[in-house]
Design an enzyme around this catalytic site. Structure first.
Site, PDB file in Angstrom:
ATOM      1  CD  GLU A 174      -2.844  -1.208   2.386  1.00  0.00           C
ATOM      2  OE1 GLU A 174      -2.674  -0.403   3.314  1.00  0.00           O
ATOM      3  OE2 GLU A 174      -3.791  -2.013   2.339  1.00  0.00           O
ATOM      4  CG  ASN A 214      -0.660  -7.010  -1.340  1.00  0.00           C
ATOM      5  OD1 ASN A 214      -1.170  -7.720  -2.208  1.00  0.00           O
ATOM      6  ND2 ASN A 214      -1.229  -6.807  -0.165  1.00  0.00           N
ATOM      7  CG  HIS A 251      -9.988  -5.456   0.350  1.00  0.00           C
ATOM      8  ND1 HIS A 251     -10.276  -6.543   1.158  1.00  0.00           N
ATOM      9  CD2 HIS A 251      -8.681  -5.173   0.566  1.00  0.00           C
ATOM     10  CE1 HIS A 251      -9.180  -6.890   1.830  1.00  0.00           C
ATOM     11  NE2 HIS A 251      -8.202  -6.079   1.482  1.00  0.00           N
ATOM     12  CD  GLU A 280      -4.840  -7.784   1.760  1.00  0.00           C
ATOM     13  OE1 GLU A 280      -5.698  -7.019   2.243  1.00  0.00           O
ATOM     14  OE2 GLU A 280      -3.617  -7.581   1.854  1.00  0.00           O
ATOM     15  CG  ASP A 282     -12.863  -8.556   1.636  1.00  0.00           C
ATOM     16  OD1 ASP A 282     -12.657  -7.672   0.791  1.00  0.00           O
ATOM     17  OD2 ASP A 282     -12.473  -8.469   2.817  1.00  0.00           O
TER      18      ASP A 282
HETATM   19  C1  XIL Z   1      -6.314  -5.969   8.293  1.00  0.00           C
HETATM   20  C2  XIL Z   1      -6.677  -7.065   9.267  1.00  0.00           C
HETATM   21  O1  XIL Z   1      -7.623  -7.910   8.661  1.00  0.00           O
HETATM   22  C3  XIL Z   1      -7.224  -6.477  10.534  1.00  0.00           C
HETATM   23  O2  XIL Z   1      -7.384  -7.491  11.508  1.00  0.00           O
HETATM   24  C4  XIL Z   1      -6.301  -5.405  11.088  1.00  0.00           C
HETATM   25  O3  XIL Z   1      -6.908  -4.774  12.195  1.00  0.00           O
HETATM   26  C5  XIL Z   1      -5.991  -4.383  10.028  1.00  0.00           C
HETATM   27  O4  XIL Z   1      -5.454  -5.039   8.902  1.00  0.00           O
HETATM   28  N1  XIL Z   1      -5.079  -4.558   3.580  1.00  0.00           N
HETATM   29  C6  XIL Z   1      -4.055  -5.332   4.088  1.00  0.00           C
HETATM   30  C7  XIL Z   1      -4.283  -6.148   5.281  1.00  0.00           C
HETATM   31  O5  XIL Z   1      -2.990  -5.418   3.453  1.00  0.00           O
HETATM   32  O6  XIL Z   1      -3.110  -6.294   6.038  1.00  0.00           O
HETATM   33  C8  XIL Z   1      -5.391  -5.601   6.142  1.00  0.00           C
HETATM   34  O7  XIL Z   1      -5.645  -6.517   7.194  1.00  0.00           O
HETATM   35  C9  XIL Z   1      -6.622  -5.356   5.311  1.00  0.00           C
HETATM   36  C10 XIL Z   1      -6.336  -4.365   4.228  1.00  0.00           C
END
Ligand code: XIL
Length: 471
Positions: A174, A214, A251, A280, A282
């Site tokens: 990020e 990422n 996401h 990731e 969802d």
């Molecule tokens: C999130 C976790 O799911 C949470 O438990 C934590 O509080 C914050 O981080 N992008 C990412 C992940 O790269 O590391 C994040 O994970 C979600 C967004």
């Protein structure tokens, strides 16, 4: 897009601390499991009945994220073991978890997840080494130059611990802003070259693992942030900065749903010479259309190597109120599960290099008929500039078990062995002998075992004169 950030803020304070107690004594599992490659892709084979089986048909993986608290959740573990072949730690391998105080590393929580996953035949994605979020507290009080050094030391410390064990590392997470420029952060303030410094350090620390950038909101090809990341990767590839893959977090929320050009984004990155992965995933309310679409886009791009959902059941999700995952709170697969499974089974491309059995280079035919009845076969797992990872399979073709084995192989000029696992080497260059480790000397009739190694030098010449003997 705003929704994603809203979740970040809401959840930031509520992250559970890691469970450490019982995990303290757990040792790291057999390292070669993590870098093992899958059975070969076969697009003509029967459809897979689970996510992992369906993904493996095309040489891909299907992964999930898990927190340490799920290690005692039988409902979670049952589904994870049945359906997934790749695991990511939700928080346990992040900078604040692995180096809470400067120079004091703590791998207990990460190792607990690593051990469970590899003991159940999964590979592991490391997440993440350098990020503006979830940083060790001490990073906040360092000068820019000290922070740069601390970041490199962090990468070295964590990657050395997991050396040779992980399939991928999200080296940097990020680092871009929505406008396509760099996100402002303490890491960015150490100099614009911090990302490449991180990747160079990462390659040096563990040459066997694929190194990923990422990010989120880089799924839409026309979006400024996507272009910003794309231009960085293109620049890195043109200058030889070691980057192997791009992770698209995927996401999808009410504000940023599956874009129609998602496949174009994946193939554009892949055309730069990197793997891509959905890291990731969802989707709000687990829209079947969006889940099918994101899976199809990946299946249509040969270098899209796998999909990870950020949790297993809705009750595992950081966006739990949106029910965004493939399993409901009662562990039942949802309609989106079926749409993903079908799309995986309908894949028409396979990951390059997975569709044919590994060939033995002509210069290294397996030597058969050795006195002890074992054969040794070399295979190149992963080459890179200046080094490579190899694997040797020791097969017992006889009718009685081996009680130990020794493999001889001759390295080419300029090649030297840096590291061996699942075997013990004598010598590092020229003719090298590798005998079994304490735990893999016994090889049953018609069974086989492997050892792996990392070598310096060019992979172009395969190690030759390979032979196997058993007492
Ligand atoms: C999130 C976790 O799911 C949470 O438990 C934590 O509080 C914050 O981080 N992008 C990412 C992940 O790269 O590391 C994040 O994970 C979600 C967004």
């Amino acid at each position: 897009m705003k929704d994603v950030n809203a979740h970040r803020k809401r959840r930031a304070g509520s992250r559970a601390r890691l469970l450490l107690g019982a995990a303290c004594t757990v040792a790291i599992a057999v390292s070669s499991v993590a870098v093992a490659t899958f059975a070969h892709a076969d697009l003509t084979g029967p459809p897979g009945a689970t996510l992992k089986a369906a993904a493996e048909r095309s040489g891909r993986y299907f992964g999930a994220a898990m927190g340490g608290d799920r290690l005692s959740d039988q409902g979670f573990l049952t589904i994870a073991n049945r359906e997934f072949d790749m695991m990511t730690a939700v928080n346990e391998m992040k900078p604040d978890a692995t180096e809470p105080n400067q120079g004091q590393f703590d791998f207990r929580a990460g190792d607990a997840i690593y051990n469970w996953a590899t003991q159940h035949g999964m590979r592991v994605r490391g997440h993440t080494l350098a990020w503006h979020g979830q940083q060790p507290r001490f990073w906040g009080s360092l000068s820019s130059s000290s922070l740069r050094a601390a970041m490199i030391e962090h990468i070295n410390g964590v990657m050395t611990h997991y050396k040779g064990k992980l399939a991928y590392w999200d080296v940097v997470n990020e680092a871009f802003a929505e406008n396509g420029g760099r996100r402002s952060s303490n890491l960015q303030s150490t100099g614009n070259d911090w990302i490449e410094a991180a990747f160079r350090a990462a390659r040096a620390a563990d040459p066997s693992v694929k190194l990923c950038y990422n990010d989120y909101n880089i799924e839409n090809w026309t979006y400024a942030k996507t272009q910003g990341v794309y231009n960085m990767i293109r620049d890195f590839k043109s200058r030889g900065v070691p980057v192997d893959c791009v992770g698209l977090q995927t996401h999808f929320t009410g504000g940023s749903s599956l874009p129609g050009n998602f496949q174009q984004t994946l193939s554009s990155f892949a055309d730069l010479g990197v793997d891509v992965a959905l890291t990731e995933a969802d989707v709000t309310n687990a829209s079947t259309t969006q889940y099918a679409g994101l899976t199809q886009a990946c299946m249509n791009v040969p270098r899209c190597v796998g999909i990870t959902t950020w949790g297993v059941r809705d009750s595992d999700s950081w966006r739990g109120s949106e029910n965004p995952l493939l399993f409901d709170r009662n562990s039942n697969p949802k309609a989106a599960y079926t749409s993903v499974l079908n799309a995986l089974n309908a894949a028409s491309t396979s990951v390059p290099g997975t569709s044919t059995p590994p060939s033995t280079p002509p210069s290294t035919p397996p030597v058969t008929g050795q006195p002890g009845g074992c054969t040794a076969t070399y295979r190149l797992v992963n080459p890179w500039s200046g080094g490579f990872q190899g694997e040797v399979t020791v097969a017992n073709n006889g009718s009685t078990a081996l009680s130990g084995w020794t493999v001889l192989l001759t390295l080419g000029g300029g090649q030297s062995i840096a590291n061996v696992w699942n075997g013990v080497n004598t010598g590092t260059s020229g003719t090298v002998s590798v005998r079994n480790a304490t735990y893999n000397g016994s090889v049953g009739a018609n069974a086989s075992t492997t050892f792996g190694f990392l070598a310096n030098g060019s992979a172009d010449t395969a190690p030759g004169a390979i032979s196997c003997t058993s007492p």
